[in-house]
Write a protein that holds these residues in place. Structure first.
Motif, PDB file in Angstrom:
ATOM      1  N   TYR A 304       0.963  -1.225  -0.096  1.00  0.00           N
ATOM      2  CA  TYR A 304       0.102  -0.117   0.047  1.00  0.00           C
ATOM      3  C   TYR A 304       0.805   1.254   0.066  1.00  0.00           C
ATOM      4  CZ  TYR A 304      -3.577  -3.456   1.123  1.00  0.00           C
ATOM      5  OH  TYR A 304      -4.477  -4.513   1.160  1.00  0.00           O
ATOM      6  N   PHE A 305       0.273   2.404  -0.446  1.00  0.00           N
ATOM      7  CA  PHE A 305       1.101   3.667  -0.797  1.00  0.00           C
ATOM      8  C   PHE A 305       0.551   4.597  -0.278  1.00  0.00           C
ATOM      9  CE2 PHE A 305       2.001   0.410  -4.016  1.00  0.00           C
ATOM     10  CZ  PHE A 305       3.644   0.403  -4.187  1.00  0.00           C
ATOM     11  N   GLY A 306       1.140   5.511   0.406  1.00  0.00           N
ATOM     12  CA  GLY A 306       0.464   6.815   0.801  1.00  0.00           C
ATOM     13  C   GLY A 306       1.271   7.964   0.526  1.00  0.00           C
ATOM     14  N   VAL A 307       0.672   9.119  -0.086  1.00  0.00           N
ATOM     15  CA  VAL A 307       1.285  10.420  -0.303  1.00  0.00           C
ATOM     16  C   VAL A 307       0.734  11.704   0.332  1.00  0.00           C
ATOM     17  CG1 VAL A 307       1.706  12.152  -2.119  1.00  0.00           C
ATOM     18  CG2 VAL A 307       1.903   9.520  -2.743  1.00  0.00           C
ATOM     19  N   LYS A 308       1.269  12.354   1.068  1.00  0.00           N
ATOM     20  CA  LYS A 308       0.701  13.710   1.741  1.00  0.00           C
ATOM     21  C   LYS A 308       0.689  14.638   0.721  1.00  0.00           C
ATOM     22  CE  LYS A 308       1.733  17.200   4.936  1.00  0.00           C
ATOM     23  NZ  LYS A 308       2.744  18.011   5.809  1.00  0.00           N
ATOM     24  N   LEU A 309      -0.385  15.110   0.420  1.00  0.00           N
ATOM     25  CA  LEU A 309      -0.715  16.419  -0.291  1.00  0.00           C
ATOM     26  C   LEU A 309      -0.636  17.619   0.128  1.00  0.00           C
ATOM     27  CD1 LEU A 309      -3.556  14.308  -2.238  1.00  0.00           C
ATOM     28  CD2 LEU A 309      -1.240  14.467  -2.972  1.00  0.00           C
ATOM     29  N   VAL A 310      -0.550  18.522  -0.685  1.00  0.00           N
ATOM     30  CA  VAL A 310      -0.210  19.887  -0.303  1.00  0.00           C
ATOM     31  C   VAL A 310      -1.277  20.924  -1.320  1.00  0.00           C
ATOM     32  CG1 VAL A 310       1.786  19.592   0.510  1.00  0.00           C
ATOM     33  CG2 VAL A 310       1.723  20.225  -1.503  1.00  0.00           C
ATOM     34  N   PRO A 311      -1.722  22.030  -0.919  1.00  0.00           N
ATOM     35  CA  PRO A 311      -2.599  22.722  -1.875  1.00  0.00           C
ATOM     36  C   PRO A 311      -1.706  23.143  -3.016  1.00  0.00           C
ATOM     37  CG  PRO A 311      -2.586  23.531   0.389  1.00  0.00           C
ATOM     38  CD  PRO A 311      -1.678  22.468   0.252  1.00  0.00           C
ATOM     39  N   VAL A 312      -2.321  22.919  -4.155  1.00  0.00           N
ATOM     40  CA  VAL A 312      -1.563  23.672  -5.480  1.00  0.00           C
ATOM     41  C   VAL A 312      -2.404  24.329  -6.409  1.00  0.00           C
ATOM     42  CG1 VAL A 312      -0.478  22.719  -7.587  1.00  0.00           C
ATOM     43  CG2 VAL A 312      -0.187  21.258  -5.524  1.00  0.00           C
ATOM     44  N   GLY A 313      -1.904  25.661  -6.303  1.00  0.00           N
ATOM     45  CA  GLY A 313      -2.558  26.542  -7.214  1.00  0.00           C
ATOM     46  C   GLY A 313      -2.417  26.335  -8.620  1.00  0.00           C
ATOM     47  N   VAL A 314      -3.401  27.046  -9.452  1.00  0.00           N
ATOM     48  CA  VAL A 314      -2.999  26.916 -10.891  1.00  0.00           C
ATOM     49  C   VAL A 314      -3.109  28.150 -11.458  1.00  0.00           C
ATOM     50  CG1 VAL A 314      -4.023  24.617 -11.114  1.00  0.00           C
ATOM     51  CG2 VAL A 314      -5.561  26.277 -11.271  1.00  0.00           C
ATOM     52  N   GLY A 315      -2.788  29.174 -10.698  1.00  0.00           N
ATOM     53  CA  GLY A 315      -2.714  30.572 -11.434  1.00  0.00           C
ATOM     54  C   GLY A 315      -4.159  31.243 -11.177  1.00  0.00           C
ATOM     55  N   ILE A 316      -5.221  30.737 -10.594  1.00  0.00           N
ATOM     56  CA  ILE A 316      -6.287  31.136 -10.223  1.00  0.00           C
ATOM     57  C   ILE A 316      -6.535  31.568  -8.828  1.00  0.00           C
ATOM     58  CG2 ILE A 316      -8.661  31.260 -10.703  1.00  0.00           C
ATOM     59  CD1 ILE A 316      -7.883  29.241 -13.247  1.00  0.00           C
ATOM     60  N   ASN A 317      -6.877  32.664  -8.566  1.00  0.00           N
ATOM     61  CA  ASN A 317      -6.803  32.855  -7.133  1.00  0.00           C
ATOM     62  C   ASN A 317      -8.339  33.088  -6.505  1.00  0.00           C
ATOM     63  OD1 ASN A 317      -3.762  34.418  -7.408  1.00  0.00           O
ATOM     64  ND2 ASN A 317      -4.197  32.451  -6.706  1.00  0.00           N
ATOM     65  N   SER A 318      -8.753  33.343  -5.202  1.00  0.00           N
ATOM     66  CA  SER A 318      -9.815  33.633  -4.688  1.00  0.00           C
ATOM     67  C   SER A 318      -9.903  35.121  -4.416  1.00  0.00           C
ATOM     68  CB  SER A 318     -10.059  32.740  -3.274  1.00  0.00           C
ATOM     69  OG  SER A 318      -9.456  33.385  -2.377  1.00  0.00           O
ATOM     70  N   HIS A 319      -8.866  35.828  -4.482  1.00  0.00           N
ATOM     71  CA  HIS A 319      -8.980  37.262  -4.274  1.00  0.00           C
ATOM     72  C   HIS A 319      -8.226  37.910  -5.638  1.00  0.00           C
ATOM     73  CE1 HIS A 319      -9.856  36.280  -0.235  1.00  0.00           C
ATOM     74  NE2 HIS A 319     -10.156  37.176   0.301  1.00  0.00           N
ATOM     75  N   GLY A 320      -8.735  39.082  -6.014  1.00  0.00           N
ATOM     76  CA  GLY A 320      -8.227  39.950  -6.914  1.00  0.00           C
ATOM     77  C   GLY A 320      -8.852  41.222  -7.190  1.00  0.00           C
ATOM     78  N   LEU A 321      -8.474  42.113  -8.144  1.00  0.00           N
ATOM     79  CA  LEU A 321      -8.788  43.532  -8.202  1.00  0.00           C
ATOM     80  C   LEU A 321     -10.357  43.448  -8.299  1.00  0.00           C
ATOM     81  CD1 LEU A 321      -5.978  45.225  -9.964  1.00  0.00           C
ATOM     82  CD2 LEU A 321      -6.540  45.149  -7.519  1.00  0.00           C
ATOM     83  N   LYS A 322     -11.163  44.414  -7.651  1.00  0.00           N
ATOM     84  CA  LYS A 322     -12.555  44.564  -7.902  1.00  0.00           C
ATOM     85  C   LYS A 322     -12.676  45.357  -9.137  1.00  0.00           C
ATOM     86  CE  LYS A 322     -16.834  46.209  -5.705  1.00  0.00           C
ATOM     87  NZ  LYS A 322     -17.575  46.609  -4.551  1.00  0.00           N
ATOM     88  N   THR A 323     -13.625  44.699  -9.883  1.00  0.00           N
ATOM     89  CA  THR A 323     -13.633  45.499 -11.223  1.00  0.00           C
ATOM     90  C   THR A 323     -15.262  45.674 -11.416  1.00  0.00           C
ATOM     91  OG1 THR A 323     -13.462  43.302 -12.419  1.00  0.00           O
ATOM     92  CG2 THR A 323     -11.552  44.808 -12.524  1.00  0.00           C
ATOM     93  N   ASN A 324     -15.700  46.569 -12.311  1.00  0.00           N
ATOM     94  CA  ASN A 324     -17.136  46.957 -12.727  1.00  0.00           C
ATOM     95  C   ASN A 324     -17.400  46.187 -13.998  1.00  0.00           C
ATOM     96  OD1 ASN A 324     -16.343  48.569 -14.598  1.00  0.00           O
ATOM     97  ND2 ASN A 324     -16.600  50.300 -13.505  1.00  0.00           N
ATOM     98  N   ALA A 325     -18.663  46.574 -14.683  1.00  0.00           N
ATOM     99  CA  ALA A 325     -18.792  45.890 -15.837  1.00  0.00           C
ATOM    100  C   ALA A 325     -18.235  46.322 -17.127  1.00  0.00           C
ATOM    101  CB  ALA A 325     -20.411  45.912 -15.859  1.00  0.00           C
ATOM    102  N   ARG A 326     -17.443  47.447 -16.894  1.00  0.00           N
ATOM    103  CA  ARG A 326     -16.668  47.857 -18.007  1.00  0.00           C
ATOM    104  C   ARG A 326     -15.148  47.546 -17.800  1.00  0.00           C
ATOM    105  NH1 ARG A 326     -18.282  54.228 -17.441  1.00  0.00           N
ATOM    106  NH2 ARG A 326     -16.383  54.342 -19.047  1.00  0.00           N
ATOM    107  N   ALA A 327     -14.911  46.460 -17.058  1.00  0.00           N
ATOM    108  CA  ALA A 327     -13.745  46.152 -16.683  1.00  0.00           C
ATOM    109  C   ALA A 327     -12.738  47.157 -15.950  1.00  0.00           C
ATOM    110  CB  ALA A 327     -12.870  45.686 -17.920  1.00  0.00           C
TER     111      ALA A 327
END
Lengths: 378, 225
Positions: A304-327
């Motif tokens: 049997y095998f086990g791997v401890k996993l860590v968070p891996v981002g893909v360049g997309i974040n939960s926070h960013g600059l707030k923009t309006n409907a005109r960008a």
């Protein structure tokens, strides 16, 4: 990829065709699409691109963004903008301090190019831009591992783990219990982040990827295909579930019970606890179609095998600059900042909310880039 | 040729690079016959361990497309034919690949001035040229530019040496064709860099002190059992 049998069948993909495309400079997926934009800008219209010239500061005159200061080989390089500045420089995947602060994920790493240092937040923040977040969780990230010695431009490369979509593989937490449909990231993301008020911790972080020799006989771990030795720094190995749990530092009794219960139903292709294999998408992406349930198979063959996993981002974040409907980027006082736009992953995902699907990042960049350009030229 | 999973044959990744030296063949041989002398000149060199006069273990950090991987090789010298040739075979420890290589030292004949026609352009295609260019840039950036002494381009003259380095790599496993396509551009750069550095070093040492023995210069770590 789907026609070749998905991720479970990766060892049998058509690598002759892939090699032919590499040799012939043929691109597909995102890079293929980007080629058209690069050609349209640089070749068809002769618009210059200043490579290795990172922008470090926005230039503001009378409350309006009128240009940028960049760094070219250690010297200041200024660009004046006649109409405005459109920021499209990604997020903060490689800024560990920002990732810890905004994502609430310990040991954050990334599979993205090592150029995203949160400059959108820094430069926007310097002139009063508001920061917005995706409610209630960031689905566009994964959990994974680093293959020892594997780097991307001098930075350790972390790969997203898709192994748990194959049969004979599950995730457990430190208590040795399953907690989600491992094949479906929209299920496991919110459950990973769950906060336990009794233990005052996130019980499901870190998750451990568990698989057995059945898995190793058919499917790869990263680039280690069947028959190849997995480095001991990457995966822990043991002859029994209990011994594996002890090596990983998780509860051996509950882990053994988890394996027994999972195997009881997996032998029939069932997962009554978390419903793995219920969606066509998970079955096609990582499942093995030769199984009654392509995402489910018992773990009953040592080792049997086990791997401890860590968070891996893909360049997309939960926070960013707030923009309006005109960008346009929105100031903390609520008004748009004249001459300042943000698109792509520099802008918060207020358009999508918590939803995410592969390709939406490209779609957002194209759409909001178009919106910003139209507004600038209006 | 290597046969792939689908039965189609692909050419083995192979590169050959020759350069001339303003030195006798024996001077190059004295330097090449001890791997400690030139180990640090191998692109991506991390360390090597000599198990015997023939067997050694090497750790390199190599480019696979846009990624870098640490690869461990067992190297076995199968022929010491000084001062003419060294032939070795290699096998991946942590990656499914094998290969072989040869250092050849030939006496240079007067009139053979110019680029050796055997030098192959392995970096074909736009991607290959870009990768090759980037590799050259980073090599120079990280390790210092290779400068050969004045007169090096004028040809060595009769009785001097020509060094040829040949390398063949055969990736294994089902992804072999893809790995082959990715590493091929880097191999050309690696062969050229190694041969050029060896010659430059030998020439520089000889220019500084014509009577002094050549000394090793390692950038990584060497151990001997």
């Amino acid at each position: 990829m789907y026609a070749w049998g998905g991720l479970a069948n990766v060892v049998n993909w058509d690598y002759e065709l892939i090699a032919e495309r590499i040799t012939n400079d043929q691109r597909s997926f995102g890079p293929g699409m980007m080629g058209f934009f690069v050609k349209a800008a640089q070749i068809d219209r002769g618009i210059p691109a200043h490579v290795e010239t990172p922008v470090e500061q926005l230039i503001v005159e009378d409350g309006r963004v009128v240009g940028v200061r960049a760094n070219r080989a250690g010297s200041a390089f200024f660009v004046r903008a006649r109409l405005g500045v459109v920021l499209g420089i990604g997020g903060y995947d490689h800024n560990s301090e920002m990732a810890a602060m905004y994502e609430n994920m310990p040991e954050w790493h990334s599979s993205a190019q090592p150029y995203f240092h949160g400059d959108n937040i820094v430069m926007g923040g310097e002139i009063g831009a508001a920061i917005a977040a995706v409610p209630p969780t960031n689905l566009a990230m994964f959990f994974g591992y680093n293959i020892p010695g594997e780097e991307h431009e001098g930075v350790p490369l972390y790969r997203s783990s898709w192994e748990c979509g194959c049969p004979h593989a599950i995730w457990v937490n430190r208590s040795g219990e399953r907690f989600c449909d491992e094949a479906f990231y929209k299920d496991y993301q919110p459950k990973l982040r769950r906060w336990n008020g009794h233990t005052q911790s996130q019980d499901n972080i870190p998750p451990f990827l568990i698989f057995d020799q059945n898995y190793r006989d058919k499917y790869p771990l990263g680039t280690f295909g069947p028959g190849m030795e997995i480095p001991s720094e990457l995966a822990v190995q043991a002859e029994s579930p209990r011994a594996l749990a002890e090596k990983l530092g998780i509860d051996p009794d509950r882990f053994a019970q988890t394996i027994d219960r999972y195997n009881e139903f997996a032998a029939k292709g069932e997962d009554p606890d978390f419903g793995s294999g219920r969606y066509p998408w998970t079955r096609r992406l990582a499942g093995d179609p030769s199984y009654p349930n392509p995402n489910v198979g018992p773990l009953d063959k040592a080792p049997y095998f086990g791997v401890k996993l860590v968070p891996v981002g893909v360049g997309i974040n939960s926070h960013g600059l707030k923009t309006n409907a005109r960008a346009q980027v929105v100031h903390v006082r609520g008004h748009a900042i004249p001459g300042f736009y943000a698109v792509g992953n520099s802008a918060a995902l207020l358009d999508l909310g918590a939803g995410y699907q592969s390709g939406t990042s490209n779609m957002r960049a194209i759409t909001w880039g178009y919106v910003a350009a139209r507004d600038l030229c209006a | 040729l290597i046969e792939c999973s689908g039965g189609k044959e692909f050419p083995l990744a192979e590169v050959r690079y020759s350069t001339t030296a303003r030195l006798p063949v024996e001077a190059i041989w004295n330097f090449v016959e001890d791997m400690d002398n030139w180990a640090g000149y191998v692109v991506g060199y991390q360390s090597h361990e000599k198990l015997s006069s023939d067997r050694s273990v090497w750790v390199l950090k190599g480019d696979v497309g846009v990624l870098q991987r640490v690869v461990k090789f067992n190297v076995n010298v199968t022929e010491w034919a000084g001062p003419k040739q060294v032939h070795f075979e290699l096998e991946g420890v942590n990656e499914p690949m094998k290969g072989s290589g040869t250092f050849s030292m030939d006496r240079y004949e007067d009139g053979d001035v110019g680029e050796d026609p055997a030098n192959e352009d392995a970096g074909s295609g736009f991607v290959g040229r870009i990768i090759e260019g980037l590799l050259r840039f980073f090599q120079r950036l990280l390790r210092g530019r290779v400068e050969r002494g004045a007169g090096a381009d004028e040809g060595p003259g009769a009785g001097m040496a020509q060094l040829t380095f040949e390398l063949r790599i055969e990736p294994g496993g089902p992804m072999a064709p893809m790995i082959d396509a990715l590493i091929r551009p880097a191999m050309r750069v690696a062969a050229e860099d190694l041969a050029t550095r060896i010659v430059a070093r030998c020439e520089a040492d000889r220019d500084r002190n014509p009577s002094a023995p050549l000394q090793p210069e390692l950038q990584g770590q060497s151990q001997q059992k």
